[in-house]
Design an enzyme around this catalytic site. Structure first.
Site, PDB file in Angstrom:
ATOM      1  N   ASP A  70       1.015  -0.667  -0.160  1.00  0.00           N
ATOM      2  CA  ASP A  70      -0.318  -0.515   0.175  1.00  0.00           C
ATOM      3  C   ASP A  70       0.771   1.049   0.049  1.00  0.00           C
ATOM      4  OD1 ASP A  70      -2.738   1.076   0.335  1.00  0.00           O
ATOM      5  OD2 ASP A  70      -1.678   1.690   2.047  1.00  0.00           O
ATOM      6  N   GLU A  83       2.310  -0.660  -5.147  1.00  0.00           N
ATOM      7  CA  GLU A  83       0.351   0.615  -5.001  1.00  0.00           C
ATOM      8  C   GLU A  83       1.251   1.659  -5.178  1.00  0.00           C
ATOM      9  OE1 GLU A  83      -3.215   2.254  -3.525  1.00  0.00           O
ATOM     10  OE2 GLU A  83      -2.005   2.630  -2.362  1.00  0.00           O
TER      11      GLU A  83
END
Lengths: 673, 673
Positions: free
Chosen positions: B393, B422
């Site tokens: 993330d 990401e």
């Protein structure tokens, strides 16, 4: 390859330029060149980064330049630096956590929003206190920073006064000397700065044997000599050229000598191609690359020629053509420097099935050290005669490594020696020759004639390859008379000279160009009755008197070059729009930080590249690219005619190929309203 | 810098690719990837060069591949190699003087022209004699070469027979093992080949708490568990996905928990965002990144989930989100892993003046070794549970060097662990994360919707950055529901899935996509009633039964991917023309040398990217780019409908957004006439 320690620094710094495509070699610049140093510098999250260029000149003086961000989103940073010292520079970029900038941004936003007000002042106070504790900052600055910390904490001050402290003038201190907590130095980079003549020069090529050559009463020719050719130097100096390049001056082969127009059956009086090097000297012995053609005079005469040129501010460039006529002394003494075929003969130059029987190409592989030593000896011989520039004939037909080694050895003796590569070949070899040592390169310029072609070509040479390759924009050569010049009339010559002289800091002209010589040998892209095979005396004075000469205009071009430092830079060309596909528009802009008088120097060139028409159109300038405000109005001087106009973002122009196909405009500073 | 020995080799070899923009790092590939190895190889003069790729796999087996020239004038050479072994490969390119090719060319031309006929035969005879003397050539070959030398010298043979010897079949011997006199090895290059799943995969994302979640009679929710979620795996497997990615499965913070639609006042039953990691466990103690949310079950339940997935051919990917809710055990035990402000509080995540009070970002600088050790411990903990894929993330909000070190340490233990970045951020950071270790990257795909945007985007990811970055083409995420999907109706979903699944070997779908979920929270680019803050059970079976599901089509896409090796490659996409600005055409072609069945595998995708229209147009194929002859006619199968058409260079297509907005065509080999 499983890195458990990181190669990335805490603040990543990558993609440094100047750089070359092959990391074996290093980029280069020339004395006085304004070089854009760039790097990609970024960090995680939203906090601000800064970037500092740290650059060390050859004499060891360190400069630090705060870099500025380029286009948003690119994470590219730049500092422009003029490099005024020749030799090897070393540099790196330091990326750092710019805590002050982060605080100024966050505090400004949050205080205005009423969020964490006291906290943000306290954070700021602690930052400037940390800076005040750094003992290498000036005492006065440290006192001011301490005072600022106190003021930031002063809850009694008016909110407006306190808010203004986020932009306190003393914070400018951090522009030059940031408060950096996390920082990363890029790997050290190298950059070779060569002497100015490597990057800036106006070249003029002529055959000394033609200057003063006379047809005798019996129809045979008497060759020009260094002494007679020396007289031409005044005319060359009057046109403002500062390099005179002479085709080979050595004895010329007799065996298989070429006749007029490259024919194979010369008459007894035909002088042969100077590139067929090696032939009889006065005493009948064979002379080669270290000898002077007996018709031209003596080595002493050559030295006198060089001295006279130098007095006129002109350097003499010699040709270095590594090939031999069958009569070259190498052929008898060193057959191992040629390719000996199974039948015992030496292999001619050829492009099968064609053969060029006046020339043997050198074999660099059978005795590499021997041929290397000999060529180095020859170069040093001419250096002793005062020559520091060599125009190398067809270097792409000799091994790249040979040139790298030769140029390396020569500049180890004298770093100011300049080699120009005549490599009209594919990009890979052209670029490799430049990376491996050549200071200048002939280019594809002669074959780039339309607006679109010129924009693409000039963008490439000024941006994509400028870190390692410098184009010398010759408008013609004894080998190249393009269709554009053959069929374009005087307008073509005027436009090509204008672009060559202003678009890049190196340009060149081969004699006869100023006389609009445009007749080609049928089917060839070179002049008929080519001077390579014949004497070709020219009456420049008569042509000028009769208005059939471009000499005066060439002189104006070189004067403009001398007066405008923006034209002494390669990388500063920018293209502007016009509504006409044949009207090319570009500017050359140099910021006042880099000019002798401290004023911006900005030229705008507008050229009608269709030599057969009158063009009326509108020119649309990107004013910010030339240091003006969008929408500004200002005055421009036409540097050729002396006319003055008021210009702005969009401007009407009329360019008549038959009278004045190009404008060279100078932006008057202080004239913008 | 004054090189007196040359850095250039005798035959220059430069600009080798695969390569990365920053030479600190090395390029990479995945198992089974067909990689183009390229170099610029050239020499002086007209003689021929050759180029040989020498490549050594991790187990030490050397392969030699003769390289073929690319576009004329570029001096670029290429060999395609499928890399079937994971680990570090080493390779270099040898450039060499191809004497045989030079002789064949020159002899052919000169003999035909009647020039140096005997000499050329003798030169050839000596060359093949030299080769025959090389004792490491097979005996039979050496005998044939000796015979050829004799034949070449045989002046009694008929001229035609003798001339044919210049193309004698035995000369093909030199393709694999050249007769090289002058040669140069490039510097050694490195290439990391990662496991196939690093480069090829079909991802499906779902929230386990939603699968089996039930609203109770009292209106509150009962969370789904790993056991209930496990039932969804059959459906996922039926659609052909091979990676299931779960958002964080850890305890969720209570302090400042977010309510539905990102509101700040949750009700007592609201589950909170799984990315607010750290919260109460069953026994009331705080659990963090190594714990399982008590509502989901136990670690044993998780392992059972992983086992079931594996039985279905699915790998489980976990989220790695390095941030903490205020209730994370780190907060009490390791405040040094956060930023403590002057007022003693811990700094929240913020984008001034906005604050995100459910999350504390990690500070990586105050105790870098401590936080590194902890994250490595966590990753190893999940690896022990059977996880080998991590979706990271927002890695761009953490230091690049941290990731480089972490991934380096993990793959030192297990080179097959895959990290997906990401990083929806600027190119510099995105690319650096990939270079520094991430095996996969989310990309800008969701925001590239027009034909022109898609051609540019796909060209970039498949050509310009493919040596180090692999895009995973997610069509949606819990954070991204683009306007194209919001307003494009089912056609938009169909087209985006078609392109994502066929244009690159990695693609991904977040649950709900197959149900055409398209309603956004007003003013946001994400779904309303976002699953990040709520339970969202879906009745997939009912939707399928009622024809409101794309699940069947997604299954077809994944079946086509599985059946067509051309789709398992990143670099082999080529765009073709159509006469309609909304009809995108591309092919994926894999030569039969690289396919399991030895047949060329060629797919042509034609997609109407305007989801509101019917488009009729003509598609113009570059047939040579897909291994067919210019002008060929051939049959194509529509892999979705089973239709078959005869196609050729130009083809009519009709794409109705409302029924069938895209074709996926397979070229039937042997069908071309």
């Amino acid at each position: 390859m499983t890195t458990v320690t990181a190669l990335a620094g805490r603040i990543p710094v990558t993609r440094l330029t100047p750089a070359v495509p092959d990391p074996r070699w290093h980029p280069k610049a020339f004395e006085g060149e304004v070089v854009p140093f760039r790097a990609t510098v970024f960090r995680e999250g939203h906090d601000r980064v800064g970037a500092m260029l740290v650059i060390n000149g050859p004499s060891g003086v360190e400069q630090r330049h705060r870099m500025a961000p380029l286009a948003p989103g690119t994470d590219r940073w730049e500092a422009l630096v003029r490099l005024d010292e020749t030799g090897e520079w070393r540099w790196h970029v330091t990326g750092f956590d710019d805590e002050i900038a982060t605080w100024r941004h966050d505090a400004g936003v949050k205080i205005d929003a009423g969020v964490d007000v006291e906290l943000m002042y306290e954070v700021g106070a602690r930052l400037v206190e940390r800076a005040a504790a750094e003992t290498d900052r000036p005492r006065a600055v440290r006192k001011r920073l301490t005072a600022l910390a106190g003021a930031l904490r002063d809850g009694e001050a008016s909110p407006a006064d306190r808010r203004a402290l986020v932009d306190a003038p003393v914070l400018a201190e951090f522009d030059a000397r940031p408060l950096a907590r996390l920082s990363t130095d890029s790997p050290e980079q190298r950059l070779l700065v060569e002497r100015r003549r490597a990057g800036v020069g106006s070249w003029y090529e002529f055959f000394p044997r033609s200057e003063g050559a006379k047809r005798q009463k019996d129809g045979t020719w008497k060759s020009g000599t260094f002494r007679t050719a020396q007289k031409r130097l005044d005319g060359v100096a009057a046109m403002g050229f500062d390099v005179v390049y002479l085709p080979p001056i050595h004895p010329i082969g007799v065996t298989n000598r070429k006749g007029p127009n490259n024919t194979l059956d010369p008459g007894p009086g035909d002088p042969g191609s100077p590139w067929a090097i090696g032939g009889p000297q006065k005493d009948g012995s064979a002379g080669g690359h270290d000898a002077v053609h007996p018709d031209l005079g003596t080595l002493a005469d050559f030295r006198a020629f060089v001295r006279r040129a130098n007095q006129l501010g002109i350097e003499v460039a010699l040709d270095l053509a590594l090939q031999a006529s069958p009569d070259h002394p190498w052929v008898a003494e060193h057959p191992e420097w040629f390719t000996v075929l199974p039948d015992g003969t030496i292999r001619f130059a050829e492009n099968p099935p064609k053969k060029y029987q006046d020339i043997y190409p050198v074999n660099f592989d059978d005795d590499p050290q021997g041929i290397f030593d000999e060529v180095l000896r020859i170069v040093r011989h001419w250096m002793k005669q005062g020559v520091r520039i060599f125009r190398v004939d067809n270097p792409h037909t000799k091994p790249l490594a040979f040139w790298e080694r030769l140029i390396g050895a020569v500049i180890a003796d004298d770093p100011g020696v300049v080699f120009l590569a005549e490599a009209f070949t594919r990009p890979a070899m052209m670029q490799a020759l430049a990376m491996a040592g050549f200071q200048q390169s002939y280019s594809y310029f002669t074959w780039r004639n339309t607006k679109a072609e010129l924009e693409e070509f000039l963008t490439q040479v000024s941006q994509e390859t400028a870190d390692f390759m410098r184009p010398n924009l010759f408008v013609n050569t004894p080998d190249i008379l393009t269709e554009y010049l053959q069929f374009g009339g005087p307008a073509a010559f005027t436009v090509r000279a204008t672009i060559a002289a202003t678009a890049a800091p190196l340009w060149g002209v081969y004699s006869g160009f100023e006389l609009f010589e445009s007749v080609a040998r049928p089917g060839a892209e070179e002049a008929i009755d080519n001077e390579k095979y014949e004497y070709k005396p020219r009456d420049f004075a008569a042509a000028e008197a009769e208005g059939r000469s471009l000499a005066l205009y060439l002189g104006i071009l070189n004067r403009i070059r001398a007066e405008h430092p923006a034209l002494g830079q390669l990388r500063n060309i920018r293209f502007h729009a016009s509504d006409d596909d044949s009207v090319l528009v570009y500017s050359k802009h140099l910021d006042g930080r880099f000019t002798p008088d401290g004023e911006d120097d900005t030229l705008i060139v507008v050229a009608n590249v269709d030599p057969h028409s009158v063009r009326e159109t509108t020119v649309h300038l990107d004013l910010e690219a030339i240091g003006l405000e969008a929408g500004a109005r200002f005055e421009v001087d036409d540097l050729v005619t002396g006319s003055r106009w008021e210009w702005g973002p969009s401007n009407y122009v009329r360019l008549d190929a038959f009278t004045r196909p190009a404008h060279i405009l100078h932006v008057r500073r202080g004239s913008d309203a």
